[in-house]
Scaffold this motif. Structure first.
Motif, mmCIF file in Angstrom:
data_model
loop_
_atom_site.group_PDB
_atom_site.id
_atom_site.type_symbol
_atom_site.label_atom_id
_atom_site.label_comp_id
_atom_site.label_asym_id
_atom_site.label_seq_id
_atom_site.Cartn_x
_atom_site.Cartn_y
_atom_site.Cartn_z
ATOM 1 N N SER A 37 0.826 -1.210 0.000
ATOM 2 C CA SER A 37 0.000 0.000 0.000
ATOM 3 C C SER A 37 0.862 1.263 0.000
ATOM 4 N N THR A 42 -1.086 1.708 -3.593
ATOM 5 C CA THR A 42 -2.401 2.307 -3.331
ATOM 6 C C THR A 42 -3.071 2.732 -4.639
ATOM 7 N N ILE A 81 -7.194 5.212 6.560
ATOM 8 C CA ILE A 81 -7.639 4.822 5.212
ATOM 9 C C ILE A 81 -9.111 4.394 5.247
ATOM 10 N N ASN A 87 -5.020 7.433 1.592
ATOM 11 C CA ASN A 87 -3.742 7.002 2.156
ATOM 12 C C ASN A 87 -2.876 8.244 2.313
#
Ligand SMILES: NC(=O)C1=CN([C@@H]2O[C@H](COP(=O)(O)OP(=O)(O)OC[C@H]3O[C@@H](n4cnc5c(N)ncnc54)[C@H](O)[C@@H]3O)[C@@H](O)[C@H]2O)C=CC1
Ligand SMILES: O=C(CO)COP(=O)(O)O
Length: 378
Positions: A37, A42, A81, A87
Motif C-alpha cells: 500500500s 495504493t 484509510i 492514504n
C-alpha cells in the motif's frame, strides 16, 4: 449533442456486453487482494477496487489491501484509510473507493483470495511472502506490479518466480509507463500485462481476459503481452538507467546527454533480457509501455531520476538522498544497480554492459561523471 449522447450509450452498452461475455465463462466471482500500500500499491488498489465495484458479475465487491501498520500522528494508518478513504502517508489527496478496505493482518488479506496483486518495494518481497507461508494458494493466481529483480550468487530471477517458488502461487506481471501520482489522478496512460496460463488452468479459471477486466480503466489502458521476462526486465532496469539520466542532468548536461543515456540504456536492457532470460523478445522493449515508454516517463519525472540528480549535485550517499527526498518511498534503482553490478562482476561480464556498470560506479564515487561518455562509446 444527440449523437454524442447516443455514442456514449452505445459505448456503455458495448462495454457492458464485453463484461457479460467475459463473465459467462468463469466458475465464480473472484476475490481480489492487494499486498502492499505504498505510492503505486495504493494507486493500483484504487484501480482494481473501482473495477470490482463496477464489474459485479466478475469480482467480489470488497477488495482488501494489506497495509504495513504505522502511526500517522496518533492514529493507525489503516484506520485513517478506512475512515477517510485516503492514504495520507503514501498517496495523499486522492479519494479511494469505499469498497477498498485496509487491513494490517496479511494472512487475513491473503487467505481465500483468488487473485493477489503484489505491489511493494522489491527488497521486502521475500520477507512479505514468508508471512504468508502455509496458505493454500493451489487454485489462486497473482500479478506482480513490482519493478526489480532477485539477484543471488546463483544468478538472476524474476520477482514473479520468487512469488511462485515461495508460495506456490502462479504469478504474472504488470508494468508500464505509470508514474503513480498521475495514474491516481486518472490521467490517461498505458500499461502492459503478461499472464501466461498456469499448468492447472481449465476453462472457468482466471485467464488473460479476466486480468484485463481487473486492471483496465478508461484512464489506464491495458495491453496484453506474452513476454513475462521482457515486461519484468524493462521495469527493473529502467530504474537504473533513470538514475543515470539524473546523474547527467545533475552534472549540468543537457537533454541531448539524457537522450544518449536512454538510447544506450534501452540497448543494454534488451541485451540483459536476451542474455539472462533466453526467449525474451527484443520488441517488447520498443513496442510496449513496459519498455521505452516507461524509460521516457521515468527519466522525466520519476523518483530514481531525482535521486541521481541529487547525487550529482551533492555527492551524498544514495540511501541518504532517498531518505531525505522520498518521505518513506523507495527508489528501486539504487538496489537494482548494486545487484546488477554484483551479478555482472560474478559472471565476468562487466565489459558487456558499460552503461549499467558506469551508472553504478559514478553513483558510488568510483568513476567521475566526465568519464561516462568514453566508457559507453560504441
Ligand atoms: N510509485 C510509482 O510511481 C511506481 C512504482 N512502481 C513499482 O512498484 C513497487 C512498489 O512501489 P510503491 O508502491 O511506490 O512503494 P513505495 O516506494 O511508496 O514504498 C512504501 C511502501 O513500502 C512499505 N514498506 C516499508 N518498509 C517495509 C518493510 N520492511 N516490509 C514491507 N513493506 C515495507 C511501506 O509500508 C509502504 O507501503 C516498486 O517496485 C516500484 O518500483 C511501479 C510503477 C510506478
Ligand atoms: O516506475 C515508475 C513509472 O513507470 C516510477 O518510477 P520511479 O520509481 O523512478 O518513480
Amino acid at each position: 449533442m444527440v449523437s454524442t449522447a447516443l455514442e456514449r450509450l452505445q459505448a456503455l452498452q458495448g462495454s457492458l456486453r464485453a463484461v457479460d461475455n467475459v463473465a459467462k465463462n468463469y466458475r465464480k466471482k473472484f476475490r481480489i487482494a492487494v499486498i502492499g500500500s505504498g505510492n503505486w500499491g495504493t494507486a493500483v488498489a484504487k484501480i482494481v477496487a473501482e473495477n470490482a465495484a463496477e464489474k459485479k458479475s466478475l469480482f467480489e465487491h470488497e477488495v482488501r489491501m494489506w497495509v504495513r501498520q504505522e502511526k500517522v500522528g496518533d492514529m493507525n494508518l489503516t484506520d485513517i484509510i478506512n475512515l477517510h478513504h485516503e492514504n495520507v502517508r503514501y498517496l495523499p489527496e486522492v479519494r479511494l473507493p469505499d469498497n477498498l478496505v485496509a487491513d494490517p493482518e496479511i494472512r487475513n488479506v491473503a487467505e481465500g483470495a483468488d487473485l493477489l496483486v503484489f505491489n511493494l518495494p522489491h527488497q521486502f518481497l521475500g520477507s512479505v511472502c514468508d508471512q504468508m507461508k502455509g496458505i493454500d494458494f493451489s487454485r489462486s493466481s497473482a500479478i506482480s506490479c513490482l519493478k526489480g529483480l532477485n539477484v543471488s550468487a546463483q544468478g538472476v530471477e524474476l520477482l514473479s518466480n520468487v512469488v511462485e517458488e515461495k508460495l506456490g502461487l502462479h504469478c504474472g506481471v504488470l508494468s508500464g509507463a505509470n508514474i503513480a501520482s498521475e495514474v491516481a489522478r486518472e490521467k490517461w496512460c498505458e500499461t502492459t500485462v503478461a499472464y501466461p496460463l498456469p499448468k492447472w488452468y481449465k476453462p472457468g479459471e482466471i485467464d488473460e481476459d479476466l486480468i484485463k477486466a481487473l486492471f483496465h480503466r478508461p484512464y489506464f489502458h491495458v495491453q496484453v503481452s506474452s513476454d513475462t521476462a521482457g515486461v519484468s526486465i524493462g521495469g527493473a532496469l529502467k530504474n537504473v538507467v533513470a538514475i543515470g539520466a539524473g546523474l547527467v542532468e545533475g552534472a549540468g548536461w543537457g537533454d541531448n546527454a539524457k537522450a544518449a543515456v536512454m538510447r544506450r540504456g534501452i540497448l543494454e536492457m534488451i541485451k540483459f533480457g536476451v542474455t539472462f532470460f533466453p526467449g525474451t523478445l527484443p520488441e517488447t522493449f520498443t513496442n510496449e509501455s513496459a519498455g521505452v515508454a516507461d524509460l521516457i516517463t521515468s527519466c522525466a519525472g520519476g523518483r530514481n531520476v531525482k535521486v541521481g540528480r541529487a547525487f550529482a549535485r551533492t555527492g551524498k550517499p544514495l540511501e541518504e538522498i532517498e531518505k531525505e527526498l522520498l518521505n518513506g518511498q523507495s527508489a528501486q534503482g539504487i538496489i537494482t544497480a548494486r545487484e546488477v553490478h554484483e551479478l555482472l562482476s560474478e559472471k565476468n561480464m562487466l565489459n558487456e554492459f558499460p552503461l549499467l556498470v558506469a551508472i553504478y560506479e559514478v553513483a558510488h564515487g568510483k568513476l567521475h561523471i566526465s568519464q561516462l561518455p568514453d566508457r559507453i562509446a560504441d
